[in-house]
Design a protein around this motif. Structure first.
Motif, PDB file in Angstrom:
ATOM      1  N   GLY A 104      30.093  91.823  31.984  1.00 62.29           N
ATOM      2  CA  GLY A 104      29.281  91.956  30.774  1.00 62.29           C
ATOM      3  C   GLY A 104      27.884  91.401  31.013  1.00 62.29           C
ATOM      4  N   LEU A 105      26.908  91.986  30.319  1.00 67.46           N
ATOM      5  CA  LEU A 105      25.513  91.593  30.520  1.00 67.46           C
ATOM      6  C   LEU A 105      25.226  90.163  30.072  1.00 67.46           C
ATOM      7  CD1 LEU A 105      23.616  94.875  29.568  1.00 67.46           C
ATOM      8  CD2 LEU A 105      24.021  93.924  31.828  1.00 67.46           C
ATOM      9  N   ASP A 106      25.895  89.699  29.018  1.00 71.98           N
ATOM     10  CA  ASP A 106      25.636  88.339  28.520  1.00 71.98           C
ATOM     11  C   ASP A 106      26.053  87.293  29.547  1.00 71.98           C
ATOM     12  OD1 ASP A 106      24.762  86.533  26.460  1.00 71.98           O
ATOM     13  OD2 ASP A 106      26.893  86.067  26.118  1.00 71.98           O
ATOM     14  N   ASN A 107      27.261  87.448  30.099  1.00 71.26           N
ATOM     15  CA  ASN A 107      27.720  86.494  31.114  1.00 71.26           C
ATOM     16  C   ASN A 107      26.891  86.595  32.403  1.00 71.26           C
ATOM     17  OD1 ASN A 107      29.722  85.374  29.562  1.00 71.26           O
ATOM     18  ND2 ASN A 107      31.286  86.815  30.251  1.00 71.26           N
ATOM     19  N   ALA A 108      26.502  87.814  32.782  1.00 72.29           N
ATOM     20  CA  ALA A 108      25.673  87.987  33.974  1.00 72.29           C
ATOM     21  C   ALA A 108      24.310  87.329  33.784  1.00 72.29           C
ATOM     22  CB  ALA A 108      25.513  89.474  34.280  1.00 72.29           C
ATOM     23  N   ASP A 109      23.754  87.410  32.570  1.00 69.72           N
ATOM     24  CA  ASP A 109      22.465  86.781  32.275  1.00 69.72           C
ATOM     25  C   ASP A 109      22.574  85.257  32.383  1.00 69.72           C
ATOM     26  OD1 ASP A 109      19.738  86.620  31.372  1.00 69.72           O
ATOM     27  OD2 ASP A 109      20.513  86.064  29.397  1.00 69.72           O
ATOM     28  N   LYS A 110      23.642  84.699  31.844  1.00 70.30           N
ATOM     29  CA  LYS A 110      23.837  83.246  31.922  1.00 70.30           C
ATOM     30  C   LYS A 110      23.989  82.782  33.368  1.00 70.30           C
ATOM     31  CE  LYS A 110      26.003  82.931  27.397  1.00 70.30           C
ATOM     32  NZ  LYS A 110      27.244  82.722  26.656  1.00 70.30           N
ATOM     33  N   LEU A 111      24.803  83.515  34.145  1.00 70.58           N
ATOM     34  CA  LEU A 111      25.001  83.158  35.548  1.00 70.58           C
ATOM     35  C   LEU A 111      23.697  83.292  36.333  1.00 70.58           C
ATOM     36  CD1 LEU A 111      26.944  82.340  37.805  1.00 70.58           C
ATOM     37  CD2 LEU A 111      27.426  84.772  38.152  1.00 70.58           C
ATOM     38  N   GLY A 112      22.927  84.342  36.031  1.00 66.86           N
ATOM     39  CA  GLY A 112      21.636  84.532  36.695  1.00 66.86           C
ATOM     40  C   GLY A 112      20.670  83.394  36.396  1.00 66.86           C
ATOM     41  N   VAL A 153      21.495  80.244  35.717  1.00 65.34           N
ATOM     42  CA  VAL A 153      21.953  79.063  36.461  1.00 65.34           C
ATOM     43  C   VAL A 153      21.594  79.192  37.940  1.00 65.34           C
ATOM     44  CG1 VAL A 153      24.007  77.799  37.226  1.00 65.34           C
ATOM     45  CG2 VAL A 153      23.800  78.520  34.844  1.00 65.34           C
ATOM     46  N   ILE A 154      21.830  80.345  38.521  1.00 65.70           N
ATOM     47  CA  ILE A 154      21.495  80.555  39.936  1.00 65.70           C
ATOM     48  C   ILE A 154      19.990  80.438  40.154  1.00 65.70           C
ATOM     49  CG2 ILE A 154      21.465  82.283  41.789  1.00 65.70           C
ATOM     50  CD1 ILE A 154      24.210  83.212  40.767  1.00 65.70           C
ATOM     51  N   GLY A 155      19.193  80.997  39.232  1.00 65.33           N
ATOM     52  CA  GLY A 155      17.737  80.890  39.337  1.00 65.33           C
ATOM     53  C   GLY A 155      17.262  79.447  39.296  1.00 65.33           C
ATOM     54  N   VAL A 199      18.112  77.787  42.661  1.00 66.09           N
ATOM     55  CA  VAL A 199      17.203  78.244  43.713  1.00 66.09           C
ATOM     56  C   VAL A 199      15.836  77.586  43.551  1.00 66.09           C
ATOM     57  CG1 VAL A 199      15.958  80.285  44.561  1.00 66.09           C
ATOM     58  CG2 VAL A 199      18.409  80.407  44.150  1.00 66.09           C
ATOM     59  N   ALA A 200      15.364  77.426  42.315  1.00 64.77           N
ATOM     60  CA  ALA A 200      14.073  76.778  42.072  1.00 64.77           C
ATOM     61  C   ALA A 200      14.088  75.318  42.522  1.00 64.77           C
ATOM     62  CB  ALA A 200      13.705  76.870  40.593  1.00 64.77           C
ATOM     63  N   VAL A 201      15.171  74.600  42.227  1.00 64.55           N
ATOM     64  CA  VAL A 201      15.274  73.198  42.653  1.00 64.55           C
ATOM     65  C   VAL A 201      15.330  73.106  44.173  1.00 64.55           C
ATOM     66  CG1 VAL A 201      16.795  71.172  42.634  1.00 64.55           C
ATOM     67  CG2 VAL A 201      16.296  72.380  40.513  1.00 64.55           C
ATOM     68  N   ALA A 202      16.098  73.989  44.811  1.00 62.88           N
ATOM     69  CA  ALA A 202      16.169  73.985  46.273  1.00 62.88           C
ATOM     70  C   ALA A 202      14.808  74.310  46.879  1.00 62.88           C
ATOM     71  CB  ALA A 202      17.217  74.984  46.754  1.00 62.88           C
ATOM     72  N   GLY A 203      14.092  75.269  46.304  1.00 63.12           N
ATOM     73  CA  GLY A 203      12.759  75.622  46.804  1.00 63.12           C
ATOM     74  C   GLY A 203      11.781  74.478  46.667  1.00 63.12           C
TER      75      GLY A 203
END
Length: 112
Positions: free
Chosen positions: A17-25, A27-29, A32-36
């Motif tokens: 579902g798009l809502d769960n994919a948006d939430k996961l995206g 968190v991953i973003g 990645v920002a903290v690691a960068g």
């Protein structure tokens, strides 16, 4: 390759579902920002060298000739920047092998 990635994302979005994919995206973003940011800070600190640099070279010659030059060849020391604080060169010649080593500041002194 790109087509396979897009198809895979389409299947994933349809299954969770798009809502769960948006939430996961999101968190991953954030991760990645903290690691960068962490890698950027590390890169800036590592690039400064911490005031000391080490040049280390190892050579082995067997029937040939090897020349090693270590230290500052750019003139950094003559421009007031830190040159290599320490140069370590190790060499071992076998049979007819020859090794030449030069270490230290190879740049001409700065002109006033």
């Amino acid at each position: 390759m790109t087509l396979a990635a897009v198809a895979g994302l389409g299947v994933y979005f349809a299954s969770v579902g798009l809502d769960n994919a948006d939430k996961l995206g999101s968190v991953i973003g954030a991760l990645v920002a903290v690691a960068g940011l962490s890698l950027t800070v590390y890169g800036l600190v590592a690039a400064s060298g911490g005031g000391r640099r080490l040049v280390q070279q190892t050579a082995r010659a067997s029937g040939g000739r090897i020349s090693q030059v270590g230290g500052d060849q750019t003139g950094a020391a003559s421009l007031g920047r830190d040159a290599a604080a320490e140069v370590r060169q190790r060499a071992r010649a076998y049979k007819d092998g020859e090794i030449s080593q030069v270490a230290g500041d190879q740049a001409p002194p700065a002109q006033p």
